[in-house]
Design an enzyme around this catalytic site. Structure first.
Site, PDB file in Angstrom:
ATOM      1  N   GLN A  45       5.282   9.364   7.172  1.00 18.96           N
ATOM      2  CA  GLN A  45       4.108  10.320   6.125  1.00 18.96           C
ATOM      3  C   GLN A  45       4.728  11.824   6.518  1.00 18.96           C
ATOM      4  O   GLN A  45       4.787  12.443   5.089  1.00 18.96           O
ATOM      5  CB  GLN A  45       2.925   9.968   6.594  1.00 18.96           C
ATOM      6  CG  GLN A  45       2.448   8.854   6.524  1.00 18.96           C
ATOM      7  CD  GLN A  45       0.846   8.694   7.070  1.00 18.96           C
ATOM      8  OE1 GLN A  45       0.310   9.563   7.587  1.00 18.96           O
ATOM      9  NE2 GLN A  45       0.170   7.526   6.623  1.00 18.96           N
ATOM     10  N   LYS A  92       0.601  -1.188   0.047  1.00 17.42           N
ATOM     11  CA  LYS A  92      -0.047  -0.039   0.198  1.00 17.42           C
ATOM     12  C   LYS A  92       0.818   1.225  -0.019  1.00 17.42           C
ATOM     13  O   LYS A  92       0.503   2.087  -0.724  1.00 17.42           O
ATOM     14  CB  LYS A  92      -0.852  -0.028   1.364  1.00 17.42           C
ATOM     15  CG  LYS A  92      -1.882   1.166   1.393  1.00 17.42           C
ATOM     16  CD  LYS A  92      -3.003   1.026   2.428  1.00 17.42           C
ATOM     17  CE  LYS A  92      -2.813   0.923   3.712  1.00 17.42           C
ATOM     18  NZ  LYS A  92      -2.734   2.279   4.170  1.00 17.42           N
ATOM     19  N   ASP A 137       2.619  -0.729  11.769  1.00 15.09           N
ATOM     20  CA  ASP A 137       1.036  -1.184  11.512  1.00 15.09           C
ATOM     21  C   ASP A 137       0.820  -2.481  11.995  1.00 15.09           C
ATOM     22  O   ASP A 137      -0.330  -3.191  11.874  1.00 15.09           O
ATOM     23  CB  ASP A 137       0.812  -1.212  10.154  1.00 15.09           C
ATOM     24  CG  ASP A 137       0.921   0.368   9.546  1.00 15.09           C
ATOM     25  OD1 ASP A 137       0.597   1.363  10.393  1.00 15.09           O
ATOM     26  OD2 ASP A 137       1.407   0.694   8.247  1.00 15.09           O
TER      27      ASP A 137
HETATM   28  C1  S3P Z   1       2.813   5.279   6.299  1.00 13.26           C
HETATM   29  C2  S3P Z   1       3.509   5.410   7.399  1.00 13.26           C
HETATM   30  C3  S3P Z   1       2.910   5.183   8.703  1.00 13.26           C
HETATM   31  C4  S3P Z   1       2.071   3.642   8.562  1.00 13.26           C
HETATM   32  C5  S3P Z   1       0.893   4.203   7.660  1.00 13.26           C
HETATM   33  C6  S3P Z   1       1.614   4.074   6.102  1.00 13.26           C
HETATM   34  C7  S3P Z   1       3.568   5.623   5.096  1.00 13.26           C
HETATM   35  O1  S3P Z   1       2.187   6.146   9.278  1.00 13.26           O
HETATM   36  O2  S3P Z   1       1.477   3.658   9.989  1.00 13.26           O
HETATM   37  O3  S3P Z   1       0.134   2.991   7.552  1.00 13.26           O
HETATM   38  O4  S3P Z   1       3.231   4.908   3.809  1.00 13.26           O
HETATM   39  O5  S3P Z   1       4.293   6.425   5.133  1.00 13.26           O
HETATM   40  P1  S3P Z   1       2.875   7.511  10.088  1.00 13.26           P
HETATM   41  O6  S3P Z   1       3.979   7.976   9.246  1.00 13.26           O
HETATM   42  O7  S3P Z   1       1.772   8.300  10.734  1.00 13.26           O
HETATM   43  O8  S3P Z   1       3.551   6.677  11.402  1.00 13.26           O
END
Ligand code: S3P
Length: 434
Positions: free
Chosen positions: A172, A23, A321
């Site tokens: 993120q 994803k 996750d």
């Molecule tokens: C993700 C980062 C994580 C993760 C999310 C996907 C990403 O979140 O929990 O399912 O694709 O960069 P956070 O950056 O808020 O930790």
């Protein structure tokens, strides 16, 4: 429409299994494809609710997306600096937190454009102040609800590079600032407290973005165009973790996971499960590795007697996750399992600390919440079972299903349909191994 599904105690899981496409990498492939001048082919793009939201958003902004007869996606992007469409409009991110936090990095670098990101009830509870703050410091204007939540309006500007120390461990937020950095004059440096998933960095290197990493410090410079022609998306190690946990918990299981991403910044759960006693054989990437490509391979998983463990804060972003699965393994393990430094779990699609503690306690677990994680004690015997409400959270729905197979009396999952956010074929794949 909320669907209730029962998962009864099951015999061993056996066979080979290919997880759905990743994803995180699919979101990034769509965004980078849309920011490229030349067409980008994406092999194995995830077909799920979240990643469809990203395709819809980039098409609204002017990119064209076509599915080839062999299932590949062909994305004709708009380039980094062409005017984007739909200015003044609303971009619906659905339930996709990654889209909510990454896309504004691009929009912030578009002088004259203004867009509002909004989504479902769960997305309206996801904080965006964490990206608003650095984007404002770079020169963009933003508006957020109650200082913290979507709808989130971003007005693009000529950005200036900044030095940014991440206040929360978040891939993120890191990615948002790095993407904005591609539009900013000078250079932009982001420093992490501990390593989080590095898919954005790997994709930037492959797209020939001027980019340097020095330990936990990443610097990116302004760039005119991305040189990316294709992206191959590996299987999602986070989705696979639910099947792997089932194989670890149900005695006599043996599952071979094929074509799964083995990037070390995503495989923390596998290392924790091994430490607890799970048998996981495969070539996980070495922690600390820096690469352009996403490593892919096979994992051979078997059940084994489990022991409690302590998960330290620096391991948390590498297993973020999958930490609810650590709780489930801990409930079946002998001794105490502690997770620390995971307060971010309270800010996911649901409050996953409360959700897992209430859910597993209702199935008979000895588990308590702490402000930044949980403590669970087991004696090596299975949970009784019961009911869990996924609260619209895809990973909580899948957790309930796995708990049911490993329990002695079965688990009813309220809201099983939420799994489609990241893994539409989850139930089918799980049952096919039984
Ligand atoms: C993700 C980062 C994580 C993760 C999310 C996907 C990403 O979140 O929990 O399912 O694709 O960069 P956070 O950056 O808020 O930790």
């Amino acid at each position: 429409m909320s669907q209730t599904v029962r998962f009864d105690p099951a015999g061993p899981l056996r066979g080979s299994y290919t997880p759905p496409p990743d994803k995180s990498i699919s979101h990034r492939a769509a965004l980078f494809g849309a920011m490229a001048d030349e067409p980008v082919t994406v092999v194995n793009y995830l077909d799920s609710e979240d990643t469809r939201s990203t395709l819809d958003a980039v098409m609204t902004l002017g990119a064209a997306v076509a599915e080839e007869p062999d299932g590949r996606l062909l994305i004709r992007g708009v380039g980094l600096h062409a005017p984007l469409e739909a200015t003044g409009g609303i971009l619906n991110v659905g339930n996709a937190g990654t889209l909510l936090r990454l896309l504004p990095g691009w929009l912030a670098g578009q002088p004259g454009g203004v867009w509002t990101l909004d989504g479902d009830d769960s997305i309206r509870r996801r904080p965006v102040d964490r990206i608003a703050e650095p984007l404002e410091r770079m020169g963009a204007s933003v508006e957020v609800r109650e200082g913290r939540f979507p709808p989130f309006t971003v007005r693009g500007a000529d950005l200036t590079g900044i030095q940014y120390d991440l206040p929360v461990p978040s891939a993120q937020v890191k990615s948002c600032v790095l993407i904005a950095g591609m539009f900013a004059s000078g250079s932009t440096t982001v420093t992490e407290g501990s390593t989080s998933r590095d898919h954005t960095e790997r994709m930037m290197r492959r797209a020939r973005v001027p980019f340097e990493r020095d330990g936990l410090r990443i610097t990116v410079a302004q760039v005119d165009e991305l040189e990316l022609d294709h992206v191959v998306v590996p299987g999602d190690p986070s989705s696979a973790a639910f099947i792997v946990a089932a194989a670890v918990l149900v005695g006599g299981s043996r599952v071979v996971v094929q074509d799964v991403g083995l990037n070390w910044t995503r495989t923390g759960f596998y290392r924790i499960a091994e430490r607890m006693g799970a048998v996981i054989v495969g070539e996980l990437e070495e922690p600390g590795a820096e690469a352009d490509e996403e490593p892919v391979g096979e994992l051979d998983v078997a059940s084994g007697p489990l022991e409690g463990t302590v998960v330290e804060p620096e391991e948390v972003p590498l297993a973020i996750d999958e930490l609810t699965l650590v709780a489930l393994l801990g409930a079946h393990a002998d001794g105490e399992t502690v997770v620390r430094g995971a307060e971010e779990l309270r800010l996911k699609e649901s409050d996953r600390i409360e959700g897992v503690v209430e859910g597993l306690r209702g199935m008979g677990a000895d588990i308590e919440a702490t402000p930044d994680g949980f403590v669970v004690r087991g004696d090596g015997s299975p949970l009784r079972g019961g009911t869990i409400d996924a609260q619209g959270d895809h990973r909580m729905a899948m957790l309930g299903a796995v708990a049911g197979l490993a329990s002695s009396e079965g688990v009813e999952v309220v809201g099983m349909d939420a799994a489609a956010v990241s893994y539409p074929g989850f139930e089918r794949d799980l049952r096919a191994l039984l």
